[in-house]
Design a protein around this motif. Sequence first.
Motif, PDB file in Angstrom:
ATOM      1  N   ASP A  62       0.831  -1.208   0.000  1.00  0.00           N
ATOM      2  CA  ASP A  62       0.000   0.000   0.000  1.00  0.00           C
ATOM      3  C   ASP A  62       0.865   1.258   0.000  1.00  0.00           C
ATOM      4  O   ASP A  62       0.548   2.240  -0.667  1.00  0.00           O
ATOM      5  CB  ASP A  62      -0.942   0.012   1.205  1.00  0.00           C
ATOM      6  CG  ASP A  62      -2.068  -0.989   1.075  1.00  0.00           C
ATOM      7  OD1 ASP A  62      -2.342  -1.452  -0.062  1.00  0.00           O
ATOM      8  OD2 ASP A  62      -2.667  -1.335   2.113  1.00  0.00           O
ATOM      9  N   ARG A  63       1.973   1.221   0.728  1.00  0.00           N
ATOM     10  CA  ARG A  63       2.885   2.362   0.754  1.00  0.00           C
ATOM     11  C   ARG A  63       3.475   2.597  -0.644  1.00  0.00           C
ATOM     12  O   ARG A  63       3.559   3.722  -1.105  1.00  0.00           O
ATOM     13  CB  ARG A  63       4.009   2.126   1.766  1.00  0.00           C
ATOM     14  CG  ARG A  63       4.873   3.353   2.011  1.00  0.00           C
ATOM     15  CD  ARG A  63       6.091   3.029   2.839  1.00  0.00           C
ATOM     16  NE  ARG A  63       7.018   2.137   2.160  1.00  0.00           N
ATOM     17  CZ  ARG A  63       7.852   2.515   1.189  1.00  0.00           C
ATOM     18  NH1 ARG A  63       7.863   3.755   0.764  1.00  0.00           N
ATOM     19  NH2 ARG A  63       8.666   1.641   0.631  1.00  0.00           N
ATOM     20  N   CYS A  64       3.842   1.529  -1.318  1.00  0.00           N
ATOM     21  CA  CYS A  64       4.407   1.656  -2.667  1.00  0.00           C
ATOM     22  C   CYS A  64       3.361   2.152  -3.665  1.00  0.00           C
ATOM     23  O   CYS A  64       3.687   2.864  -4.612  1.00  0.00           O
ATOM     24  CB  CYS A  64       4.967   0.315  -3.143  1.00  0.00           C
ATOM     25  SG  CYS A  64       6.483  -0.181  -2.329  1.00  0.00           S
ATOM     26  N   ARG A  65       2.120   1.787  -3.454  1.00  0.00           N
ATOM     27  CA  ARG A  65       1.042   2.167  -4.361  1.00  0.00           C
ATOM     28  C   ARG A  65       0.820   3.683  -4.373  1.00  0.00           C
ATOM     29  O   ARG A  65       0.328   4.238  -5.350  1.00  0.00           O
ATOM     30  CB  ARG A  65      -0.248   1.460  -3.958  1.00  0.00           C
ATOM     31  CG  ARG A  65      -1.412   1.671  -4.893  1.00  0.00           C
ATOM     32  CD  ARG A  65      -2.669   1.011  -4.362  1.00  0.00           C
ATOM     33  NE  ARG A  65      -2.529  -0.422  -4.252  1.00  0.00           N
ATOM     34  CZ  ARG A  65      -2.868  -1.279  -5.200  1.00  0.00           C
ATOM     35  NH1 ARG A  65      -3.362  -0.837  -6.325  1.00  0.00           N
ATOM     36  NH2 ARG A  65      -2.737  -2.570  -5.019  1.00  0.00           N
ATOM     37  N   GLU A  66       1.216   4.357  -3.320  1.00  0.00           N
ATOM     38  CA  GLU A  66       1.015   5.800  -3.219  1.00  0.00           C
ATOM     39  C   GLU A  66       1.981   6.613  -4.068  1.00  0.00           C
ATOM     40  O   GLU A  66       1.777   7.798  -4.268  1.00  0.00           O
ATOM     41  CB  GLU A  66       1.129   6.229  -1.750  1.00  0.00           C
ATOM     42  CG  GLU A  66       0.035   5.659  -0.878  1.00  0.00           C
ATOM     43  CD  GLU A  66       0.236   5.962   0.589  1.00  0.00           C
ATOM     44  OE1 GLU A  66       1.215   6.656   0.945  1.00  0.00           O
ATOM     45  OE2 GLU A  66      -0.570   5.477   1.393  1.00  0.00           O
ATOM     46  N   SER A  67       3.042   5.985  -4.577  1.00  0.00           N
ATOM     47  CA  SER A  67       4.002   6.714  -5.400  1.00  0.00           C
ATOM     48  C   SER A  67       3.955   6.214  -6.841  1.00  0.00           C
ATOM     49  O   SER A  67       3.481   5.118  -7.118  1.00  0.00           O
ATOM     50  CB  SER A  67       5.413   6.564  -4.826  1.00  0.00           C
ATOM     51  OG  SER A  67       5.773   5.209  -4.757  1.00  0.00           O
TER      52      SER A  67
END
Length: 106
Positions: A62-67
């Motif tokens: 989810d953290r990676c999906r934000e960038s």
Amino acid sequence: MYKIAVLGDRDSIYGFAALGLEVFPVSTGEEGAKTLRRLSEQDYAVIYITEALAEEIPQELDRCRESLLPAVITIPGVHGNTGLGIRMVKRSVEQAVGSDIIFNGN
């Protein structure tokens, strides 16, 4: 220049090295999360991750999906397809267009 990485258990990712991709074998979810975070902060445009590992580290995904980069793409491992990859595509499409235009509720 951007690079491509493959992350997961050794048996599932070893063959990708023959294609010239950088492989990062991990044996635990914690190790996988740390490696994914480190790779996402480097010059990787695409990171393939096995579905089994992806299921262990949803918060990191989810953290990676934000960038914008890297694109994290799930792939089946040696134990077969779990369906996580297609669920992630479905979720991304729903976020992008606001409804399920691919599966129509299935």
